[in-house]
Design a protein around this motif. Structure first.
Motif, PDB file in Angstrom:
ATOM      1  N   ILE A 154       2.300  -8.846  -0.086  1.00  0.00           N
ATOM      2  CA  ILE A 154       0.947  -8.460   0.315  1.00  0.00           C
ATOM      3  C   ILE A 154       0.990  -7.938   1.743  1.00  0.00           C
ATOM      4  N   ASN A 188      -1.583  -5.375  -2.584  1.00  0.00           N
ATOM      5  CA  ASN A 188      -0.926  -6.499  -3.224  1.00  0.00           C
ATOM      6  C   ASN A 188       0.064  -5.962  -4.258  1.00  0.00           C
ATOM      7  N   ILE A 221      -9.334  -0.220   6.906  1.00  0.00           N
ATOM      8  CA  ILE A 221      -8.449  -1.367   6.696  1.00  0.00           C
ATOM      9  C   ILE A 221      -8.331  -1.622   5.187  1.00  0.00           C
ATOM     10  N   VAL A 222      -7.090  -1.659   4.719  1.00  0.00           N
ATOM     11  CA  VAL A 222      -6.868  -1.884   3.294  1.00  0.00           C
ATOM     12  C   VAL A 222      -5.828  -2.999   3.113  1.00  0.00           C
ATOM     13  N   ARG A 223      -5.871  -3.632   1.937  1.00  0.00           N
ATOM     14  CA  ARG A 223      -4.892  -4.672   1.630  1.00  0.00           C
ATOM     15  C   ARG A 223      -4.158  -4.281   0.348  1.00  0.00           C
ATOM     16  N   ILE A 227     -11.041  -2.832   2.537  1.00  0.00           N
ATOM     17  CA  ILE A 227     -11.760  -3.906   3.240  1.00  0.00           C
ATOM     18  C   ILE A 227     -12.872  -3.350   4.116  1.00  0.00           C
ATOM     19  N   GLU A 242      -6.982  -3.047  -2.080  1.00  0.00           N
ATOM     20  CA  GLU A 242      -8.348  -3.479  -1.768  1.00  0.00           C
ATOM     21  C   GLU A 242      -8.808  -2.774  -0.498  1.00  0.00           C
ATOM     22  N   GLU A 267      -1.589  -5.926   4.882  1.00  0.00           N
ATOM     23  CA  GLU A 267      -2.915  -5.436   5.257  1.00  0.00           C
ATOM     24  C   GLU A 267      -2.775  -4.586   6.511  1.00  0.00           C
ATOM     25  N   ASN A 279     -15.629  -6.157  -1.670  1.00  0.00           N
ATOM     26  CA  ASN A 279     -14.729  -5.042  -1.397  1.00  0.00           C
ATOM     27  C   ASN A 279     -14.328  -4.315  -2.673  1.00  0.00           C
TER      28      ASN A 279
END
Lengths: 147, 398
Positions: free
Chosen positions: A14, A137, A133-135, A146, A144, A16, A2
């Motif tokens: 975090i 942090n 879709i993202v994450r 995804i 990130e 998502e 990713n």
């Protein structure tokens, strides 16, 4: 692997979820105050001057260039975090303490983490598609992508 | 960031749990934004006082602070509160103020007094170069621009934490280099610069373009501080502008060289009358029918501005079914009500209030002369004379 964009973490945690992106600066006060007053279950943007007007940003990862607007935005954001109806995280190019204060206060006073990451070039953020879709942090200061 | 022994002590909880939390809030925010240290402040101003039902979480924290017995160390004022003189006229909005009584009790315990969005018109008026922790975007921009004192746009709650600690983190607009002008705005000759309606519209444009940069305006050296208050409030609404230099007017903008700290503007933007017309069209909501409320001010008017409006109402009568709100600070309100001007108010039927102009908006339709109110509410945006004409002669189509 990713793609991971590196920025600065303004508030830890975090999250998502689906990305919702606007290239227009975002006024959290103008967008969220009325739905909060009305105790709406959904957080639809109430700022009629914004391209996200009437869009539901609940549970999304909200991405915009930088926040604008009046100084109630800290506790307006705190309220959406506390009620659990707002976005899950915020990512922008240039954050400001005012916006961070809502998220940092949520952590200190209520133990709720709401990640905010800034200092990512908007040219990079713009490439992310709505609904990807993202994450986020907020502790590491990363975003990130995804899928 | 560097903390003194005393600050470390507070952070570690040796001076109590709540004080430690407040310190943590300021230090965490300061650390994120590269502050090297904390700095002593002389004044604070909070927006966490509205008592509206949408601030439950922050109100809970405020209550905890009050219960812990902490008090502010520096003069701390707060934004306007509901005006009980108009409980009937404001019956639509009053039920929304469910947190009001508790918050007032808590603010009083903490030592926060004086309720206006223009604290610099009462006794919270810092001096040039003094450090402050203010929120209320329109007050911060006035403080930085017109007075030349220094504050970042603090948030509700953070401002109270700063007031209690007597400190804020040293970054942003507290530092001279960050107060350097970035964008130069010039005004085309077809703009009447004495017309407040033009100036507030210019404020909307500058906020949109400047975002969170520092704008500089050339060609407004004769603008009054009151007019600059209204222009700045508009820029702080459409943008995150917290400081404007006006060449020949503001203390850090005596010359272009001073405003730009001997550097060049990143960009030069010319504003024309056409831009002004367009921005009005963009933000004004054309209800095309007689308003229920007409709101004058936002920010609250100075005593002088309020009297100017009242004088315009001499011999006129506000139409049935319209609330005409003239919003000013509580001290000005009391002084005007106890003067000969009260006769004009009573004869005309206008309401002089210390309430927040933004909250006089319901029920709609709403008409206003304020660019800020127009941005935050669905309001028809007109100059003061048109607002009075609509109030006294009925709605018209242009």
């Amino acid at each position: 692997m990713n793609k991971i964009l590196k920025g600065r973490g303004l508030s830890g945690g975090i999250a998502e979820g689906e990305a919702i992106i606007t290239s227009q600066p975002f006024s959290i006060s103008a967008a969220f105050t009325f739905p909060l007053i009305q105790f709406s279950r959904k957080l639809k943007v109430a700022d009629r001057t914004h391209e996200l007007y009437r869009k539901d940003v609940g549970d999304k990862i909200l991405i915009f260039p930088y926040p604008i607007g009046t100084t109630t935005l800290g506790f307006v954001l705190l309220e959406t975090i506390h009620r659990g109806i707002g976005p899950k995280a915020i990512v922008c190019e240039r954050g400001e303490p005012l916006m961070s204060s809502g998220a940092v206060a949520a952590d200190i006073f209520f133990g709720i983490q709401f990640p905010i990451v800034d200092q990512i070039d908007f040219k990079e953020l713009e490439k992310i598609k709505n609904g990807s879709i993202v994450r986020v942090n907020g502790t590491e200061g990363t975003l990130e992508i995804i899928e | 960031m560097y903390l003194t022994k005393e600050e470390e002590d507070i952070l570690s909880g040796n001076k109590g749990e709540m004080l430690s939390k407040l310190m943590k809030l300021i230090v965490k925010l300061g650390d994120s934004f590269g502050a090297e240290k904390l700095i002593d402040i002389v004044s604070a101003h909070t927006v966490l006082n509205f008592g509206l039902n949408f601030v439950n979480a922050a109100a809970n924290v405020l209550h905890e602070i009050a219960e812990s017995g902490l008090k502010v160390k520096v003069r701390t004022t707060a934004d306007p509160i509901i005006d009980m003189d108009y409980s009937e006229e404001l019956s639509v909005v009053y039920p929304m103020f469910t947190l009001h009584d508790q918050m007032m009790e808590d603010l009083d315990k903490i030592g926060i007094r004086g309720f206006t969005c223009t604290p610099y018109f009462i006794d919270n008026k810092p001096k040039f170069r003094e450090y402050c922790a203010w929120s209320e975007s329109s007050a911060v921009i006035y403080l930085n621009s017109v007075i030349g004192a220094r504050s970042n746009r603090e948030g509700g709650l953070v401002d109270i934490a700063c007031g209690i600690l007597g400190k804020t983190s040293y970054h942003g607009l507290l530092i001279t280099e960050n107060r350097k002008g970035e964008l130069l705005f010039r005004l085309s000759p077809d703009i009447d610069k004495n017309d407040l309606f033009n100036l507030t519209s210019i404020g909307l444009i500058i906020g949109e373009i400047a975002g969170n940069q520092v704008p500089v305006i050339e060609g407004l050296e004769n603008i009054s501080s009151d007019y600059l208050k209204n222009l700045g409030a508009a820029s702080a609404a459409t943008g995150a502008v917290a400081l404007i230099h006006v060449i020949g007017k503001t203390p850090e903008g005596k010359t272009l060289e001073q405003a730009f700290q001997n550097d060049k503007p990143k960009e030069i933007i010319d504003i024309t009358m056409n831009d002004i017309k367009q921005v009005r069209e963009k933000y004004s909501t054309e209800w095309n029918k007689s308003p229920n409320n007409i709101s004058i001010g936002c920010p609250q008017l100075s005593r002088k501005e309020a009297i100017e409006v009242i004088n315009k109402l001499e011999g006129k009568k506000i139409s049935e079914g319209i609330n005409f709100w003239i919003c000013t600070n509580p001290e000005a309100k009391n002084s005007i009500i106890n003067s000969d001007y009260n006769r004009i108010l009573e004869d005309s039927g206008a309401h002089l209030t210390s309430f927040c102009p933004l909250l006089t908006a319901l029920p709609r339709p709403l008409t206003t002369n304020s660019a800020k109110t127009c941005f935050y509410s669905n309001a028809t945006y007109r100059n003061i004379d048109d607002c009075i004409r609509i109030a006294t002669e009925g709605w018209y189509n242009e």
